[in-house]
Design a protein around this motif. Structure first.
Motif, mmCIF file in Angstrom:
data_model
loop_
_atom_site.group_PDB
_atom_site.id
_atom_site.type_symbol
_atom_site.label_atom_id
_atom_site.label_comp_id
_atom_site.label_asym_id
_atom_site.label_seq_id
_atom_site.Cartn_x
_atom_site.Cartn_y
_atom_site.Cartn_z
ATOM 1 N N GLU A 189 19.404 -58.576 -5.495
ATOM 2 C CA GLU A 189 18.537 -57.580 -6.096
ATOM 3 C C GLU A 189 18.713 -56.214 -5.434
ATOM 4 N N ALA A 190 18.799 -56.212 -4.097
ATOM 5 C CA ALA A 190 18.943 -54.958 -3.356
ATOM 6 C C ALA A 190 20.262 -54.280 -3.700
ATOM 7 N N ILE A 191 21.349 -55.060 -3.771
ATOM 8 C CA ILE A 191 22.661 -54.500 -4.092
ATOM 9 C C ILE A 191 22.683 -53.962 -5.515
ATOM 10 N N PHE A 192 22.054 -54.667 -6.448
ATOM 11 C CA PHE A 192 22.023 -54.226 -7.843
ATOM 12 C C PHE A 192 21.338 -52.859 -7.963
ATOM 13 N N ILE A 193 20.175 -52.720 -7.334
ATOM 14 C CA ILE A 193 19.466 -51.441 -7.386
ATOM 15 C C ILE A 193 20.268 -50.365 -6.658
ATOM 16 N N GLY A 194 20.934 -50.740 -5.562
ATOM 17 C CA GLY A 194 21.777 -49.785 -4.845
ATOM 18 C C GLY A 194 22.899 -49.265 -5.719
ATOM 19 N N ILE A 195 23.491 -50.145 -6.520
ATOM 20 C CA ILE A 195 24.553 -49.732 -7.433
ATOM 21 C C ILE A 195 24.006 -48.778 -8.494
ATOM 22 N N ILE A 196 22.795 -49.059 -8.988
ATOM 23 C CA ILE A 196 22.164 -48.169 -9.963
ATOM 24 C C ILE A 196 21.976 -46.776 -9.366
ATOM 25 N N LEU A 197 21.543 -46.719 -8.118
ATOM 26 C CA LEU A 197 21.376 -45.429 -7.442
ATOM 27 C C LEU A 197 22.707 -44.682 -7.347
ATOM 28 N N LEU A 198 23.769 -45.401 -7.014
ATOM 29 C CA LEU A 198 25.094 -44.777 -6.917
ATOM 30 C C LEU A 198 25.559 -44.262 -8.266
ATOM 31 N N ILE A 199 25.304 -45.030 -9.323
ATOM 32 C CA ILE A 199 25.703 -44.610 -10.672
ATOM 33 C C ILE A 199 24.963 -43.340 -11.076
ATOM 34 N N ILE A 200 23.660 -43.296 -10.810
ATOM 35 C CA ILE A 200 22.870 -42.104 -11.132
ATOM 36 C C ILE A 200 23.406 -40.891 -10.386
ATOM 37 N N SER A 201 23.708 -41.061 -9.100
ATOM 38 C CA SER A 201 24.251 -39.975 -8.295
ATOM 39 C C SER A 201 25.599 -39.520 -8.836
ATOM 40 N N PHE A 202 26.453 -40.474 -9.207
ATOM 41 C CA PHE A 202 27.774 -40.137 -9.739
ATOM 42 C C PHE A 202 27.661 -39.366 -11.048
ATOM 43 N N VAL A 203 26.806 -39.820 -11.953
ATOM 44 C CA VAL A 203 26.652 -39.164 -13.254
ATOM 45 C C VAL A 203 26.166 -37.725 -13.082
ATOM 46 N N ILE A 204 25.166 -37.525 -12.226
ATOM 47 C CA ILE A 204 24.626 -36.189 -12.018
ATOM 48 C C ILE A 204 25.677 -35.257 -11.435
ATOM 49 N N ASN A 205 26.407 -35.719 -10.432
ATOM 50 C CA ASN A 205 27.440 -34.880 -9.819
ATOM 51 C C ASN A 205 28.608 -34.633 -10.772
ATOM 52 N N TYR A 206 28.919 -35.600 -11.610
ATOM 53 C CA TYR A 206 29.993 -35.419 -12.590
ATOM 54 C C TYR A 206 29.605 -34.353 -13.618
ATOM 55 N N LEU A 207 28.371 -34.417 -14.094
ATOM 56 C CA LEU A 207 27.893 -33.417 -15.060
ATOM 57 C C LEU A 207 27.871 -32.027 -14.436
ATOM 58 N N LEU A 208 27.475 -31.945 -13.166
ATOM 59 C CA LEU A 208 27.486 -30.664 -12.473
ATOM 60 C C LEU A 208 28.898 -30.130 -12.343
ATOM 61 N N HIS A 209 29.846 -31.010 -12.033
ATOM 62 C CA HIS A 209 31.243 -30.605 -11.906
ATOM 63 C C HIS A 209 31.776 -30.075 -13.236
ATOM 64 N N LEU A 210 31.438 -30.743 -14.344
ATOM 65 C CA LEU A 210 31.862 -30.272 -15.662
ATOM 66 C C LEU A 210 31.279 -28.899 -15.978
ATOM 67 N N PHE A 211 30.008 -28.712 -15.633
ATOM 68 C CA PHE A 211 29.351 -27.426 -15.890
ATOM 69 C C PHE A 211 30.015 -26.310 -15.088
ATOM 70 N N GLN A 212 30.323 -26.569 -13.824
ATOM 71 C CA GLN A 212 30.945 -25.558 -12.987
ATOM 72 C C GLN A 212 32.352 -25.225 -13.473
ATOM 73 N N ARG A 213 33.078 -26.228 -13.954
ATOM 74 C CA ARG A 213 34.411 -25.977 -14.501
ATOM 75 C C ARG A 213 34.328 -25.095 -15.737
ATOM 76 N N ARG A 214 33.333 -25.349 -16.578
ATOM 77 C CA ARG A 214 33.157 -24.558 -17.781
ATOM 78 C C ARG A 214 32.789 -23.121 -17.433
ATOM 79 N N GLU A 215 31.972 -22.943 -16.388
ATOM 80 C CA GLU A 215 31.570 -21.604 -15.976
ATOM 81 C C GLU A 215 32.734 -20.823 -15.399
ATOM 82 N N ASN A 216 33.687 -21.509 -14.779
ATOM 83 C CA ASN A 216 34.812 -20.825 -14.125
ATOM 84 C C ASN A 216 35.941 -20.469 -15.077
ATOM 85 N N ARG A 217 35.840 -20.931 -16.322
ATOM 86 C CA ARG A 217 36.900 -20.607 -17.295
ATOM 87 C C ARG A 217 36.787 -19.173 -17.783
#
Length: 217
Positions: A189-217
């Motif tokens: 259970e602990a590992i499953f929730i930990g993976i969910i936390l990592l996925i949320i962190s990855f998605v947020i940082n990925y979206l931020l990276h896409l936004f910054q790339r778009r701004e730099n064009r």
């Protein structure tokens, strides 16, 4: 032991609700106060900045203790009976995130704000238009600050456990769930929730990276 999704899903949703709501409050207040603080000189500014820098590294359990004392039955806000509720957790997370948003906003706007103000004055913009121009020109950096604040909120465990009580079905969030299940030896259970936390962190940082790339064009 099989995962009980009827218990896990509400924990995830409550974590997102509390973290997003507290980050929004802290971000709005942090930028509303941070931008003017960065742009104007006034007595006590240095003290405010130094105090904020100290609060940025405040141990979460200390903030949890302060909020606990405020909301406890004998505290100044005890009459509202907010202790061990999601509202208490939002208050604690907001107080943890606010110094981060405020301090980093002051740091960034201090470097970029003056040229924008001079341009706005030349164009005849009023204060409101100038404020939104500063936000618009620094939106990528400000979004990064908000993302950092959200990361602090959703990963918090000490303060939310103290003021929320980790009550099943009411104040239990992902971080307190992980701590509880690890202590019980339920590592799946602990590992499953930990993976969910990592996925949320990855998605947020990925979206931020896409936004910054778009701004730099």
């Amino acid at each position: 032991m099989e995962l009980d999704f009827s218990e896990v899903i509400p924990v995830i949703l409550l974590s997102l609700y509390i973290s997003i709501f507290s980050t929004c409050i802290a971000s709005i207040l942090g930028m509303l106060f941070g931008i003017p603080t960065a742009l104007f000189k006034f007595k006590g500014k240095r003290l405010i900045v130094h105090t904020t820098d100290t609060l940025m590294s405040t141990p979460p359990v200390l903030m949890g203790l302060l909020v606990y004392l405020l909301l406890s039955r004998k505290g100044p806000l005890g009459k509202f009976k907010l202790l061990f509720t999601p509202t208490a957790m939002i208050i604690a997370q907001t107080l943890l995130v606010f110094p981060i948003v405020f301090g980093l906003t002051v740091s960034i706007i201090s470097k970029t704000g003056k040229p924008i103000i001079n341009t706005c004055i030349t164009l005849g913009a009023n204060r409101k238009e100038t404020f939104f121009a500063i936000v618009k020109e620094n939106r990528a950096q400000l979004l990064s600050i908000i993302t950092m604040g959200f990361g602090r909120a959703i990963s918090e465990v000490g303060a939310v456990m103290m003021v929320g009580g980790n009550i099943k079905g009411f104040t239990r969030v992902m971080t307190t769930y992980i701590a509880l299940e690890t202590g019980k030896g339920n590592f799946n259970e602990a590992i499953f929730i930990g993976i969910i936390l990592l996925i949320i962190s990855f998605v947020i940082n990925y979206l931020l990276h896409l936004f910054q790339r778009r701004e730099n064009r």
